[in-house]
Design a protein around this motif. Structure first.
Motif, PDB file in Angstrom:
ATOM      1  N   LEU A  30       0.831  -1.202   0.000  1.00  0.00           N
ATOM      2  CA  LEU A  30       0.000   0.000   0.000  1.00  0.00           C
ATOM      3  C   LEU A  30       0.867   1.255   0.000  1.00  0.00           C
ATOM      4  O   LEU A  30       0.615   2.184  -0.770  1.00  0.00           O
ATOM      5  N   LYS A  31       1.876   1.270   0.852  1.00  0.00           N
ATOM      6  CA  LYS A  31       2.785   2.427   0.901  1.00  0.00           C
ATOM      7  C   LYS A  31       3.465   2.630  -0.445  1.00  0.00           C
ATOM      8  O   LYS A  31       3.579   3.748  -0.929  1.00  0.00           O
ATOM      9  N   ALA A  32       3.923   1.534  -1.058  1.00  0.00           N
ATOM     10  CA  ALA A  32       4.613   1.614  -2.348  1.00  0.00           C
ATOM     11  C   ALA A  32       3.699   2.161  -3.441  1.00  0.00           C
ATOM     12  O   ALA A  32       4.157   2.804  -4.379  1.00  0.00           O
ATOM     13  N   GLU A  33       2.405   1.908  -3.308  1.00  0.00           N
ATOM     14  CA  GLU A  33       1.427   2.384  -4.291  1.00  0.00           C
ATOM     15  C   GLU A  33       0.914   3.789  -3.967  1.00  0.00           C
ATOM     16  O   GLU A  33       0.072   4.321  -4.687  1.00  0.00           O
ATOM     17  N   GLY A  34       1.373   4.366  -2.864  1.00  0.00           N
ATOM     18  CA  GLY A  34       0.995   5.721  -2.519  1.00  0.00           C
ATOM     19  C   GLY A  34      -0.229   5.845  -1.638  1.00  0.00           C
ATOM     20  O   GLY A  34      -0.757   6.940  -1.455  1.00  0.00           O
ATOM     21  N   TYR A  35      -0.676   4.745  -1.061  1.00  0.00           N
ATOM     22  CA  TYR A  35      -1.832   4.786  -0.170  1.00  0.00           C
ATOM     23  C   TYR A  35      -1.408   5.152   1.242  1.00  0.00           C
ATOM     24  O   TYR A  35      -0.295   4.832   1.677  1.00  0.00           O
ATOM     25  N   ASP A  36      -2.298   5.786   1.985  1.00  0.00           N
ATOM     26  CA  ASP A  36      -2.095   6.083   3.392  1.00  0.00           C
ATOM     27  C   ASP A  36      -2.453   4.833   4.187  1.00  0.00           C
ATOM     28  O   ASP A  36      -3.553   4.299   4.032  1.00  0.00           O
ATOM     29  N   THR A  37      -1.555   4.372   5.014  1.00  0.00           N
ATOM     30  CA  THR A  37      -1.800   3.137   5.763  1.00  0.00           C
ATOM     31  C   THR A  37      -2.289   3.393   7.188  1.00  0.00           C
ATOM     32  O   THR A  37      -2.437   2.456   7.958  1.00  0.00           O
ATOM     33  N   ALA A  38      -2.557   4.638   7.526  1.00  0.00           N
ATOM     34  CA  ALA A  38      -3.000   4.967   8.887  1.00  0.00           C
ATOM     35  C   ALA A  38      -4.309   4.278   9.261  1.00  0.00           C
ATOM     36  O   ALA A  38      -4.547   3.983  10.429  1.00  0.00           O
ATOM     37  N   THR A  39      -5.154   3.994   8.285  1.00  0.00           N
ATOM     38  CA  THR A  39      -6.440   3.355   8.584  1.00  0.00           C
ATOM     39  C   THR A  39      -6.358   1.825   8.570  1.00  0.00           C
ATOM     40  O   THR A  39      -7.336   1.152   8.883  1.00  0.00           O
ATOM     41  N   ILE A  40      -5.206   1.292   8.220  1.00  0.00           N
ATOM     42  CA  ILE A  40      -5.047  -0.159   8.165  1.00  0.00           C
ATOM     43  C   ILE A  40      -4.536  -0.628   9.522  1.00  0.00           C
ATOM     44  O   ILE A  40      -3.380  -0.999   9.699  1.00  0.00           O
ATOM     45  N   THR A  41      -5.429  -0.582  10.502  1.00  0.00           N
ATOM     46  CA  THR A  41      -5.098  -0.954  11.877  1.00  0.00           C
ATOM     47  C   THR A  41      -6.291  -1.677  12.491  1.00  0.00           C
ATOM     48  O   THR A  41      -7.382  -1.685  11.943  1.00  0.00           O
ATOM     49  N   GLY A  42      -6.060  -2.236  13.630  1.00  0.00           N
ATOM     50  CA  GLY A  42      -7.145  -2.848  14.391  1.00  0.00           C
ATOM     51  C   GLY A  42      -7.162  -4.352  14.265  1.00  0.00           C
ATOM     52  O   GLY A  42      -6.819  -4.925  13.233  1.00  0.00           O
ATOM     53  N   GLY A  43      -7.575  -4.978  15.334  1.00  0.00           N
ATOM     54  CA  GLY A  43      -7.596  -6.433  15.403  1.00  0.00           C
ATOM     55  C   GLY A  43      -8.538  -7.093  14.420  1.00  0.00           C
ATOM     56  O   GLY A  43      -8.183  -8.092  13.785  1.00  0.00           O
ATOM     57  N   THR A  44      -9.727  -6.548  14.275  1.00  0.00           N
ATOM     58  CA  THR A  44     -10.715  -7.165  13.390  1.00  0.00           C
ATOM     59  C   THR A  44     -10.272  -7.086  11.937  1.00  0.00           C
ATOM     60  O   THR A  44     -10.326  -8.076  11.204  1.00  0.00           O
ATOM     61  N   LEU A  45      -9.804  -5.927  11.520  1.00  0.00           N
ATOM     62  CA  LEU A  45      -9.354  -5.755  10.145  1.00  0.00           C
ATOM     63  C   LEU A  45      -8.151  -6.650   9.843  1.00  0.00           C
ATOM     64  O   LEU A  45      -8.122  -7.338   8.825  1.00  0.00           O
ATOM     65  N   SER A  46      -7.173  -6.655  10.736  1.00  0.00           N
ATOM     66  CA  SER A  46      -5.990  -7.480  10.486  1.00  0.00           C
ATOM     67  C   SER A  46      -6.357  -8.963  10.453  1.00  0.00           C
ATOM     68  O   SER A  46      -5.815  -9.719   9.650  1.00  0.00           O
ATOM     69  N   LYS A  47      -7.294  -9.381  11.288  1.00  0.00           N
ATOM     70  CA  LYS A  47      -7.738 -10.778  11.283  1.00  0.00           C
ATOM     71  C   LYS A  47      -8.403 -11.123   9.953  1.00  0.00           C
ATOM     72  O   LYS A  47      -8.138 -12.176   9.365  1.00  0.00           O
ATOM     73  N   GLN A  48      -9.264 -10.245   9.471  1.00  0.00           N
ATOM     74  CA  GLN A  48      -9.939 -10.487   8.191  1.00  0.00           C
ATOM     75  C   GLN A  48      -8.928 -10.587   7.057  1.00  0.00           C
ATOM     76  O   GLN A  48      -9.022 -11.480   6.203  1.00  0.00           O
ATOM     77  N   LEU A  49      -7.967  -9.678   7.044  1.00  0.00           N
ATOM     78  CA  LEU A  49      -6.957  -9.697   5.987  1.00  0.00           C
ATOM     79  C   LEU A  49      -6.093 -10.945   6.073  1.00  0.00           C
ATOM     80  O   LEU A  49      -5.800 -11.572   5.054  1.00  0.00           O
TER      81      LEU A  49
END
Length: 59
Positions: A30-49
């Motif tokens: 995501l960082k390499a593609e220019g996306y902001d990764t600040a919202t890519i946090t949290g237990g539920t999201l990381s578990k889903q991914l």
């Protein structure tokens, strides 16, 4: 960035693609593609991914 996706949408796309083998690889991509990764946090999201990664990568 592709198709005007949000960071979260792109994270799910990367997890489904089988190209990333870990949560940290998704964040790096995501960082390499220019996306902001600040919202890519949290237990539920990381578990889903992580579940998507596991289902879409070959050992």
């Amino acid at each position: 960035m592709t198709k005007n996706l949000t960071s979260i949408e792109r994270a799910f796309e990367l997890a489904r693609s089988g190209k990333c083998r870990s949560f940290s690889e998704i964040k790096a991509a995501l960082k390499a593609e220019g996306y902001d990764t600040a919202t890519i946090t949290g237990g539920t999201l990381s578990k889903q991914l992580r579940q998507l990664i596991a289902a879409n990568t070959k050992s």
